[in-house]
Design an enzyme around this catalytic site. Structure first.
Site, short mmCIF file in Angstrom:
data_model
loop_
_atom_site.label_atom_id
_atom_site.label_comp_id
_atom_site.label_asym_id
_atom_site.label_seq_id
_atom_site.Cartn_x
_atom_site.Cartn_y
_atom_site.Cartn_z
N SER A 128 14.33 61.56 30.01
CA SER A 128 14.19 61.52 28.56
C SER A 128 13.04 60.61 28.16
CB SER A 128 15.49 60.97 27.98
OG SER A 128 15.33 60.61 26.64
N THR A 130 13.25 58.56 26.05
CA THR A 130 13.86 57.27 25.74
C THR A 130 13.59 56.25 26.86
OG1 THR A 130 15.83 56.33 24.70
CG2 THR A 130 16.19 57.62 26.67
N TYR A 156 21.99 54.29 27.58
CA TYR A 156 21.69 55.68 27.99
C TYR A 156 20.34 55.74 28.71
CZ TYR A 156 19.95 60.45 27.32
OH TYR A 156 19.39 61.69 27.50
N LYS A 160 19.11 56.76 32.72
CA LYS A 160 18.08 57.73 33.10
C LYS A 160 17.08 57.10 34.06
CE LYS A 160 19.53 61.30 30.91
NZ LYS A 160 20.02 62.46 31.65
P1 NAD Z 1 24.86 68.70 26.43
O1 NAD Z 1 25.89 67.67 26.19
O2 NAD Z 1 24.80 69.88 25.53
O3 NAD Z 1 24.96 69.23 27.93
C1 NAD Z 1 25.41 68.42 28.99
C2 NAD Z 1 26.46 69.22 29.75
O4 NAD Z 1 26.91 68.43 30.84
C3 NAD Z 1 27.67 69.56 28.89
O5 NAD Z 1 27.98 70.92 29.03
C4 NAD Z 1 28.78 68.69 29.48
O6 NAD Z 1 30.05 69.31 29.37
C5 NAD Z 1 28.31 68.52 30.90
N1 NAD Z 1 28.79 67.32 31.57
C6 NAD Z 1 28.76 66.03 31.11
N2 NAD Z 1 29.27 65.20 32.04
C7 NAD Z 1 29.62 65.97 33.11
C8 NAD Z 1 30.20 65.70 34.36
N3 NAD Z 1 30.54 64.47 34.73
N4 NAD Z 1 30.43 66.74 35.21
C9 NAD Z 1 30.09 68.00 34.86
N5 NAD Z 1 29.56 68.31 33.67
C10 NAD Z 1 29.32 67.31 32.81
O7 NAD Z 1 23.45 67.94 26.45
P2 NAD Z 1 21.98 68.54 26.46
O8 NAD Z 1 21.36 68.20 25.16
O9 NAD Z 1 21.97 69.93 26.93
O10 NAD Z 1 21.33 67.60 27.54
C11 NAD Z 1 21.19 67.99 28.87
C12 NAD Z 1 20.51 66.90 29.67
O11 NAD Z 1 19.24 66.61 29.07
C13 NAD Z 1 21.26 65.56 29.67
O12 NAD Z 1 21.08 64.99 30.95
C14 NAD Z 1 20.56 64.75 28.63
O13 NAD Z 1 20.68 63.37 28.89
C15 NAD Z 1 19.13 65.22 28.79
N6 NAD Z 1 18.32 65.07 27.59
C16 NAD Z 1 18.74 65.61 26.42
C17 NAD Z 1 17.97 65.46 25.26
C18 NAD Z 1 18.44 66.00 23.94
O14 NAD Z 1 17.99 65.52 22.91
N7 NAD Z 1 19.31 66.99 23.89
C19 NAD Z 1 16.75 64.79 25.35
C20 NAD Z 1 16.35 64.24 26.57
C21 NAD Z 1 17.14 64.40 27.69
C1 WQD Z 2 15.17 61.69 15.29
C2 WQD Z 2 14.61 60.95 14.09
C3 WQD Z 2 15.91 59.02 13.45
C4 WQD Z 2 19.49 61.19 12.28
C5 WQD Z 2 16.92 60.40 21.08
C6 WQD Z 2 16.31 60.25 22.46
C7 WQD Z 2 15.67 61.55 22.88
C8 WQD Z 2 16.70 62.64 22.80
C9 WQD Z 2 17.20 62.75 21.40
C10 WQD Z 2 18.15 62.28 24.77
C11 WQD Z 2 14.68 59.42 14.24
C12 WQD Z 2 15.93 60.08 12.36
C13 WQD Z 2 18.20 60.90 12.72
C14 WQD Z 2 19.81 60.96 10.92
C15 WQD Z 2 17.56 60.16 10.56
N1 WQD Z 2 17.89 62.47 23.56
N2 WQD Z 2 17.28 60.38 11.87
N3 WQD Z 2 18.83 60.44 10.11
O1 WQD Z 2 16.79 59.05 18.46
O2 WQD Z 2 14.55 60.22 18.20
O3 WQD Z 2 15.86 60.62 20.19
O4 WQD Z 2 17.82 61.49 21.05
O5 WQD Z 2 17.59 61.85 25.68
O6 WQD Z 2 15.18 61.47 24.16
O7 WQD Z 2 15.34 59.23 22.46
O8 WQD Z 2 16.66 61.57 18.08
O9 WQD Z 2 17.51 63.26 16.52
O10 WQD Z 2 18.70 61.04 16.69
O11 WQD Z 2 16.46 61.13 15.61
O12 WQD Z 2 16.74 59.69 9.77
O13 WQD Z 2 20.94 61.17 10.48
O14 WQD Z 2 15.43 61.25 12.95
O15 WQD Z 2 15.82 57.74 12.89
O16 WQD Z 2 13.53 58.91 13.65
P1 WQD Z 2 15.95 60.23 18.67
P2 WQD Z 2 17.42 61.79 16.73
#
Ligand code: NAD
Ligand code: WQD
Length: 366
Positions: A128, A130, A156, A160
Site C-alpha cells: 500500500s 501507506t 496497518y 505491510k
Molecule cells: P477486502 O477486505 O475487500 O478483501 C480482503 C479479503 O481478505 C476479504 O475477502 C477478507 O474476507 C479476506 N481475509 C481477511 N483476512 C483473512 C484471513 N485471515 N484469511 C483468509 N481471508 C482473509 O480488501 P481489499 O480492498 O480488496 O484489499 C485487498 C488487499 O489490498 C489487502 O491486503 C489490502 O491491505 C490491500 N490494499 C487495499 C487498498 C484499498 O484501499 N482497498 C489499498 C492498498 C492496499
Molecule cells: C481519502 C481522502 C481523507 C473519508 C488509505 C490508505 C490507502 C488505501 C486506502 C489501504 C483523505 C478524505 C475520507 C471521509 C474525507 N488503503 N476523506 N472524508 O486514507 O487516503 O488511504 O486507505 O492500503 O493505501 O493509505 O483513503 O478513502 O480513507 O481517504 O474527507 O469520510 O478522503 O481525509 O484525504 P486514505 P480514504
C-alpha cells in the site's frame, strides 16, 4: 490450456475479486482461499456471470497452515500466489493491533511457509502507498517514487512493511539455498505492489466494493450519501496546502489495478528479478472536493458535505510516480476518474445492499 494456476488469497474481497476476474478472462485458472470475514461467496456467481468461468473456492483462513497445506496438496498445479487476504482499516488497526499483526503478518508468514513446502516460488503481494507515510516531509518526494523512504504512520502500514521485509528475506534465502546446492534459483520471485487509492466498480454494475461493516473510505462513503443512507459527507479538513485546501490522493480504477497484477505475474515469469516493488497509481492527484464534484456530476446533483477537523494520521498528498511500473511492467492506467465514478454509481444504484441481494434481472436473463 491455462497460462498458469494462481492461488488468490482474499479472492472474494474487493480487489481480489476483480483480479480473479481478470485472471480468468486471460486464461489463468484460479483457486481462491478466503475466510469471508469481509466478503461474500455471492461474488463467485457474479464472476461466473461475467466471465463464464468459476474459480475454485475454499473457505480457509490464511493463518491456518494445515488447511493451506491441504489446498496446495489438492492443487499441485498452482505456480504462483497473489496475496490479498488482510485486515485493512487504518483506524481500527491502532485499536486492535494484535489482530492486525496476527492476521496480516502472521497470515503472511504462514502462507509463505505453506508455499515453501509446496515448492511454489512466486508471490505477488498487496502492499500500500501507506508504507510511505508523509512523503511531503523534507525532502518533498511528491509524486512518490519507489525509492521514497518508507515511514508508515499507522499499525496497518507497519504490517505491510513487515510482510514486504519477510517476503524479501524469504525469496533471497531460497535463492541462496538453491545457489549453494548448485540448483536453479531464478524461479523464486516476489512482486511488492504498492496500491494508491483503489476505487470504482465493474461497468456492468454487477461487481463492486461491498464492505461488511461501516465504510471509512471516501468513495464508498460518497456512494452512501448518494443513495441517502448517509446525510452528508464529512470532509476531513480544508486547511491543507492544496489548491482548494483538501487533501490529495491518487485514485485508481480497480479494473486498471487488477490488470497491474497480471502485468506483475508476466514480469516475474519473464525477468525473474528476485523481489521488486512497483507503485500502482495513475500519477494524477485529486483533492477531496474534486472527488465530491466528480461523483456529484455522475449522480446528477450536488452531494451534501460538511467540513470537519482533519482526520488523525492523514497526510496532505499521496500521489504516485508510476514510471517504474509504466516502463518495466508495461502497465499504466487506462480509465479515468469519471469512469470510476460512473461505474461506482452504477454499482451502488443497482446494488444498494451490495452482494446481499439478487443481481439485476437483465443480467440473469442475458
Ligand atoms: P477486502 O477486505 O475487500 O478483501 C480482503 C479479503 O481478505 C476479504 O475477502 C477478507 O474476507 C479476506 N481475509 C481477511 N483476512 C483473512 C484471513 N485471515 N484469511 C483468509 N481471508 C482473509 O480488501 P481489499 O480492498 O480488496 O484489499 C485487498 C488487499 O489490498 C489487502 O491486503 C489490502 O491491505 C490491500 N490494499 C487495499 C487498498 C484499498 O484501499 N482497498 C489499498 C492498498 C492496499
Ligand atoms: C481519502 C481522502 C481523507 C473519508 C488509505 C490508505 C490507502 C488505501 C486506502 C489501504 C483523505 C478524505 C475520507 C471521509 C474525507 N488503503 N476523506 N472524508 O486514507 O487516503 O488511504 O486507505 O492500503 O493505501 O493509505 O483513503 O478513502 O480513507 O481517504 O474527507 O469520510 O478522503 O481525509 O484525504 P486514505 P480514504
Amino acid at each position: 490450456m491455462a497460462v498458469g494456476t494462481v492461488l488468490v488469497t482474499g479472492g472474494t474481497g474487493y480487489i481480489g475479486s476483480f483480479t480473479t476476474l481478470a485472471l480468468l478472462q486471460n486464461d489463468y485458472d484460479v483457486v481462491i482461499v478466503d475466510n469471508l470475514y469481509n466478503s461474500s461467496k455471492v461474488v463467485l456467481d457474479r464472476i461466473e456471470l461475467i466471465s463464464g468461468k468459476r474459480p475454485a473456492f475454499y473457505e480457509v483462513d490464511v493463518t491456518d497452515e494445515a488447511s493451506l497445506d491441504k489446498v496446495f496438496a489438492k492443487h499441485p498445479e498452482i505456480d504462483s500466489v497473489i496475496h490479498f487476504a488482510a485486515l485493512k482499516a487504518i483506524g481500527e488497526s491502532g485499536e486492535i493491533p494484535l489482530e492486525y499483526y496476527h492476521n496480516n503478518v502472521g497470515g503472511g508468514i504462514t502462507l509463505l511457509r505453506s508455499m515453501k513446502k509446496a515448492n511454489v516460488p512466486n508471490i505477488v503481494f498487496s502492499s500500500s502507498a501507506t508504507v510511505y507515510g508523509d512523503a511531503t516531509r523534507v525532502p518533498n518526494m511528491i509524486p512518490i517514487p519507489e525509492e521514497c523512504p518508507i515511514g508508515p504512520t499507522n499499525t496497518y502500514g507497519h504490517t505491510k512493511v513487515m510482510i514486504e521485509t519477510v517476503i524479501t528475506d524469504h525469496i533471497n534465502a531460497e535463492r541462496n539455498r538453491c545457489k549453494k546446492a548448485g540448483q536453479p534459483f531464478e524461479q523464486w520471485n516476489g512482486a511488492l505492489l504498492r496500491y494508491f487509492n483503489p476505487c470504482g466498480a465493474h461497468p456492468s454494475g454487477m461487481m463492486g466494493e461491498d464492505p461488511q461493516g461501516v465504510p471509512y473510505n471516501l468513495l464508498p462513503l460518497l456512494g452512501k450519501v448518494a443513495t441517502g443512507e448517509r446525510e452528508s459527507l464529512l470532509v476531513f479538513g480544508d486547511d491543507y496546502a492544496s489548491k482548494d485546501g483538501t487533501a490529495i490522493r491518487d485514485y485508481i480504477h480497480v479494473l486498471d489495478l487488477a490488470n497491474g497484477h497480471l502485468a506483475a505475474l508476466d514480469y516475474l515469469r519473464e525477468h525473474k528479478p528476485g523481489v521488486r516493488a512497483w507503485n500502482l497509481g495513475s500519477g494524477r492527484g485529486s483533492t477531496v472536493f474534486e472527488m465530491i464534484n466528480a461523483f456529484s456530476k455522475v449522480v446528477g446533483r450536488q452531494l451534501p458535505y460538511k467540513v470537519v477537523e482533519r482526520r488523525h494520521g492523514d497526510v496532505l498528498d499521496l500521489t504516485a510516480k508510476p514510471t517504474r511500473a509504466n516502463e518495466e511492467l508495461k502497465w499504466s492506467t487506462k480509465l479515468t476518474l469519471e469512469d470510476a465514478c460512473a461505474d461506482l454509481w452504477r454499482w451502488v444504484e443497482n446494488n444498494p445492499k451490495g452482494y446481499r441481494q439478487d443481481p439485476p434481472a437483465e443480467f440473469v436473463e442475458a
